[in-house]
Design a protein around this motif. Structure first.
Motif, PDB file in Angstrom:
ATOM      1  N   GLU A 142     -65.456   6.461  11.310  1.00 46.20           N
ATOM      2  CA  GLU A 142     -64.321   6.559  10.395  1.00 46.20           C
ATOM      3  C   GLU A 142     -64.770   7.213   9.089  1.00 46.20           C
ATOM      4  O   GLU A 142     -65.900   7.000   8.647  1.00 46.20           O
ATOM      5  CB  GLU A 142     -63.751   5.173  10.097  1.00 46.20           C
ATOM      6  N   PRO A 143     -63.911   8.006   8.471  1.00 50.05           N
ATOM      7  CA  PRO A 143     -64.287   8.638   7.199  1.00 50.05           C
ATOM      8  C   PRO A 143     -64.652   7.606   6.145  1.00 50.05           C
ATOM      9  O   PRO A 143     -63.983   6.572   6.027  1.00 50.05           O
ATOM     10  CB  PRO A 143     -63.017   9.404   6.805  1.00 50.05           C
ATOM     11  N   THR A 144     -65.703   7.863   5.399  1.00 54.06           N
ATOM     12  CA  THR A 144     -66.057   6.984   4.282  1.00 54.06           C
ATOM     13  C   THR A 144     -65.226   7.323   3.044  1.00 54.06           C
ATOM     14  O   THR A 144     -65.232   6.589   2.077  1.00 54.06           O
ATOM     15  CB  THR A 144     -67.549   7.134   3.931  1.00 54.06           C
ATOM     16  N   ARG A 145     -64.540   8.465   3.092  1.00 53.55           N
ATOM     17  CA  ARG A 145     -63.632   8.946   2.038  1.00 53.55           C
ATOM     18  C   ARG A 145     -64.363   9.316   0.744  1.00 53.55           C
ATOM     19  O   ARG A 145     -63.781   9.309  -0.322  1.00 53.55           O
ATOM     20  CB  ARG A 145     -62.517   7.937   1.755  1.00 53.55           C
ATOM     21  N   ASP A 146     -65.635   9.622   0.853  1.00 52.85           N
ATOM     22  CA  ASP A 146     -66.380  10.103  -0.318  1.00 52.85           C
ATOM     23  C   ASP A 146     -67.386  11.155   0.120  1.00 52.85           C
ATOM     24  O   ASP A 146     -67.724  11.256   1.302  1.00 52.85           O
ATOM     25  CB  ASP A 146     -67.091   8.950  -1.038  1.00 52.85           C
ATOM     26  N   GLU A 147     -67.868  11.917  -0.842  1.00 51.71           N
ATOM     27  CA  GLU A 147     -68.749  13.043  -0.547  1.00 51.71           C
ATOM     28  C   GLU A 147     -70.100  12.621   0.022  1.00 51.71           C
ATOM     29  O   GLU A 147     -70.695  13.340   0.824  1.00 51.71           O
ATOM     30  CB  GLU A 147     -68.969  13.886  -1.800  1.00 51.71           C
ATOM     31  N   ASN A 148     -70.605  11.444  -0.388  1.00 52.32           N
ATOM     32  CA  ASN A 148     -71.922  11.009   0.066  1.00 52.32           C
ATOM     33  C   ASN A 148     -71.969  10.811   1.573  1.00 52.32           C
ATOM     34  O   ASN A 148     -72.924  11.220   2.231  1.00 52.32           O
ATOM     35  CB  ASN A 148     -72.325   9.706  -0.643  1.00 52.32           C
ATOM     36  N   GLY A 149     -70.926  10.180   2.114  1.00 47.63           N
ATOM     37  CA  GLY A 149     -70.918   9.928   3.547  1.00 47.63           C
ATOM     38  C   GLY A 149     -70.323  11.049   4.360  1.00 47.63           C
ATOM     39  O   GLY A 149     -70.929  11.515   5.330  1.00 47.63           O
ATOM     40  N   ASP A 150     -69.136  11.514   3.955  1.00 47.35           N
ATOM     41  CA  ASP A 150     -68.396  12.487   4.774  1.00 47.35           C
ATOM     42  C   ASP A 150     -68.907  13.914   4.660  1.00 47.35           C
ATOM     43  O   ASP A 150     -68.593  14.741   5.523  1.00 47.35           O
ATOM     44  CB  ASP A 150     -66.906  12.459   4.397  1.00 47.35           C
ATOM     45  N   LEU A 151     -69.682  14.210   3.630  1.00 46.03           N
ATOM     46  CA  LEU A 151     -70.187  15.572   3.470  1.00 46.03           C
ATOM     47  C   LEU A 151     -71.720  15.603   3.425  1.00 46.03           C
ATOM     48  O   LEU A 151     -72.359  16.166   4.306  1.00 46.03           O
ATOM     49  CB  LEU A 151     -69.600  16.200   2.201  1.00 46.03           C
ATOM     50  N   THR A 152     -72.312  14.979   2.429  1.00 48.44           N
ATOM     51  CA  THR A 152     -73.768  15.065   2.247  1.00 48.44           C
ATOM     52  C   THR A 152     -74.545  14.511   3.443  1.00 48.44           C
ATOM     53  O   THR A 152     -75.394  15.199   4.022  1.00 48.44           O
ATOM     54  CB  THR A 152     -74.198  14.333   0.972  1.00 48.44           C
ATOM     55  N   ALA A 153     -74.271  13.262   3.805  1.00 51.48           N
ATOM     56  CA  ALA A 153     -75.044  12.631   4.876  1.00 51.48           C
ATOM     57  C   ALA A 153     -74.836  13.336   6.213  1.00 51.48           C
ATOM     58  O   ALA A 153     -75.798  13.606   6.942  1.00 51.48           O
ATOM     59  CB  ALA A 153     -74.671  11.151   4.985  1.00 51.48           C
ATOM     60  N   LYS A 154     -73.591  13.645   6.546  1.00 57.39           N
ATOM     61  CA  LYS A 154     -73.327  14.285   7.831  1.00 57.39           C
ATOM     62  C   LYS A 154     -73.927  15.688   7.891  1.00 57.39           C
ATOM     63  O   LYS A 154     -74.387  16.131   8.948  1.00 57.39           O
ATOM     64  CB  LYS A 154     -71.822  14.321   8.098  1.00 57.39           C
ATOM     65  N   LEU A 155     -73.932  16.379   6.764  1.00 57.64           N
ATOM     66  CA  LEU A 155     -74.556  17.706   6.723  1.00 57.64           C
ATOM     67  C   LEU A 155     -76.065  17.587   6.892  1.00 57.64           C
ATOM     68  O   LEU A 155     -76.676  18.349   7.652  1.00 57.64           O
ATOM     69  CB  LEU A 155     -74.229  18.402   5.397  1.00 57.64           C
ATOM     70  N   ALA A 156     -76.669  16.637   6.198  1.00 56.04           N
ATOM     71  CA  ALA A 156     -78.123  16.449   6.290  1.00 56.04           C
ATOM     72  C   ALA A 156     -78.537  16.094   7.718  1.00 56.04           C
ATOM     73  O   ALA A 156     -79.557  16.594   8.223  1.00 56.04           O
ATOM     74  CB  ALA A 156     -78.565  15.358   5.314  1.00 56.04           C
ATOM     75  N   ILE A 157     -77.751  15.254   8.379  1.00 59.61           N
ATOM     76  CA  ILE A 157     -78.050  14.895   9.769  1.00 59.61           C
ATOM     77  C   ILE A 157     -77.958  16.131  10.666  1.00 59.61           C
ATOM     78  O   ILE A 157     -78.831  16.385  11.501  1.00 59.61           O
ATOM     79  CB  ILE A 157     -77.083  13.799  10.267  1.00 59.61           C
ATOM     80  N   ALA A 158     -76.891  16.911  10.478  1.00 55.88           N
ATOM     81  CA  ALA A 158     -76.699  18.115  11.291  1.00 55.88           C
ATOM     82  C   ALA A 158     -77.834  19.114  11.107  1.00 55.88           C
ATOM     83  O   ALA A 158     -78.206  19.837  12.037  1.00 55.88           O
ATOM     84  CB  ALA A 158     -75.368  18.774  10.944  1.00 55.88           C
ATOM     85  N   GLN A 159     -78.393  19.150   9.879  1.00 62.34           N
ATOM     86  CA  GLN A 159     -79.481  20.078   9.584  1.00 62.34           C
ATOM     87  C   GLN A 159     -80.862  19.465   9.823  1.00 62.34           C
ATOM     88  O   GLN A 159     -81.874  20.091   9.529  1.00 62.34           O
ATOM     89  CB  GLN A 159     -79.380  20.532   8.127  1.00 62.34           C
ATOM     90  N   ASN A 160     -80.873  18.233  10.354  1.00 67.93           N
ATOM     91  CA  ASN A 160     -82.129  17.532  10.647  1.00 67.93           C
ATOM     92  C   ASN A 160     -82.997  17.394   9.386  1.00 67.93           C
ATOM     93  O   ASN A 160     -84.220  17.568   9.427  1.00 67.93           O
ATOM     94  CB  ASN A 160     -82.910  18.251  11.750  1.00 67.93           C
ATOM     95  N   MET A 161     -82.370  17.060   8.274  1.00 68.26           N
ATOM     96  CA  MET A 161     -83.069  16.955   6.991  1.00 68.26           C
ATOM     97  C   MET A 161     -83.518  15.527   6.707  1.00 68.26           C
ATOM     98  O   MET A 161     -82.796  14.571   6.988  1.00 68.26           O
ATOM     99  CB  MET A 161     -82.172  17.441   5.857  1.00 68.26           C
ATOM    100  N   LYS A 162     -84.695  15.399   6.107  1.00 70.52           N
ATOM    101  CA  LYS A 162     -85.255  14.096   5.770  1.00 70.52           C
ATOM    102  C   LYS A 162     -85.121  13.772   4.284  1.00 70.52           C
ATOM    103  O   LYS A 162     -85.299  12.611   3.898  1.00 70.52           O
ATOM    104  CB  LYS A 162     -86.755  14.077   6.128  1.00 70.52           C
ATOM    105  N   TYR A 163     -84.830  14.781   3.468  1.00 73.10           N
ATOM    106  CA  TYR A 163     -84.858  14.559   2.021  1.00 73.10           C
ATOM    107  C   TYR A 163     -83.721  15.326   1.348  1.00 73.10           C
ATOM    108  O   TYR A 163     -83.423  16.471   1.716  1.00 73.10           O
ATOM    109  CB  TYR A 163     -86.201  15.024   1.451  1.00 73.10           C
ATOM    110  N   ILE A 164     -83.092  14.695   0.354  1.00 75.42           N
ATOM    111  CA  ILE A 164     -82.008  15.297  -0.422  1.00 75.42           C
ATOM    112  C   ILE A 164     -82.445  15.386  -1.880  1.00 75.42           C
ATOM    113  O   ILE A 164     -83.076  14.458  -2.400  1.00 75.42           O
ATOM    114  CB  ILE A 164     -80.720  14.453  -0.284  1.00 75.42           C
TER     115      ILE A 164
END
Length: 321
Positions: A142-164
């Motif tokens: 479900e959407p978290t309705r904020d940028e940290n979950g719905d954009l930043t975290a999902k993008l980092a996972i998709a890019q296989n990133m370990k650090y922000i």
């Protein structure tokens, strides 16, 4: 023939420069959105993934910036200090996990790193690994309705990133809010409040219409919207430039420049060519100006730069062929 060779050489050199030039793709966010438009971050996530960034920069404070941390996150600092009394980071284990592939990590790894980043007062990565601990690599259903979950975290996972990477600056936080309050109070008498209300009404009307039609993220990043939000946050809308309004304008510009400086210094020190910046939409216009003025060697791309993005897509297709 000499002319043709010169043209070919010039093309090759310019193409090589384009391939090696550092760049930042700035996406403006709405921070938190109401339930009625809970899917507003999906289009932004799609855009971010298509850019295929190598690094993500977010609007949080670096733990090295102690003054900004004190101004912005006193509760987070208190929590960090409290947990630090009963938990000690094992650097060997921390480094081992940070060298482990993200896809191979398990819940206990995420939980350990979340705690480590809390102790290190690194909110950006504390938030990221907290998300991973709760939702895993599949992300929240479900959407978290904020940028940290719905954009930043999902993008980092998709890019296989370990650090922000953090880039915010809050050294003048209280001064800005004091100037805002004073300017708003004075505005009731000198007409500034009326000008502000008109601008806010325009933005809200556009937000409601675009939100209900599923285009809130796109509308938020339109060239017109980011300029209007900049005018509002920087006090450029005022008809009577009082001392408080001018102070607020200066503090806003200072923060945008400081964020750009924090990003640029990290971008220039690392090998990443393609960097994405996720920041409140009101900052986008001012940050673009600051990049162009102080760091012209770094290419800036906005969501509204359709021709530039299309040219990049065409170049990628040609390179693949």
């Amino acid at each position: 023939m000499k002319t043709l060779n010169f043209i070919i050489s010039l093309f090759l050199v310019s193409n090589l420069f384009a391939q090696t030039q550092k760049e930042v793709y700035i996406i403006g966010t709405m921070h938190t959105v109401p339930k009625i438009v809970k899917n507003s971050y999906k289009p932004l996530l799609k855009k971010a993934k298509s850019y295929n960034p190598e690094a993500i920069y977010v609007e949080t404070v670096s733990p090295e910036d102690t003054l900004s941390m004190q101004n912005d996150s006193p509760k987070f600092i208190h929590l960090s200090d409290s947990i630090g009394l009963v938990f000690e980071v094992e650097e060997t284990k921390f480094n081992r996990l940070m060298n482990k592939d993200l896809q191979a990590m398990e819940t206990e790894d995420f939980e350990y790193l979340e705690r480590c980043f809390l102790i290190k007062k690194d909110y950006a990565n504390y938030s990221y690994y907290g998300y991973l601990k709760r939702h895993g690599l599949e992300g929240s259903p479900e959407p978290t309705r904020d940028e940290n979950g719905d954009l930043t975290a999902k993008l980092a996972i998709a890019q296989n990133m370990k650090y922000i990477y953090a880039m915010d600056d809050q050294k003048e936080r209280s001064k800005y809010h004091e100037a805002w309050s004073t300017c708003a109070t004075e505005g009731r008498e000198n007409g500034n409040q009326e000008a502000s209300s008109k601008l806010v009404k325009k933005l809200m009307t556009k937000g409601i219409v675009s939100g209900l039609s599923g285009y809130l993220g796109k509308q938020t990043n339109s060239a017109k919207s980011i300029k209007q939000m900049h005018r509002l946050n920087s006090f450029e809308y005022v008809t009577v430039a009082t001392e408080a309004c001018l102070d607020g304008n200066r503090y806003w510009d200072n923060r945008n420049y400081s964020m750009v400086k924090n990003i640029a210094e990290q971008v220039q020190s690392m090998s990443h060519q393609k960097n994405i910046v996720i920041v409140g939409a009101g900052h986008v216009y001012g940050m673009k100006e600051a990049f162009e003025k102080h760091y012209p060697d770094i290419k800036v791309i906005l969501m509204s730069d359709k021709k530039q993005m299309q040219a990049k897509t065409n170049t990628q297709v040609l390179a693949q062929n």
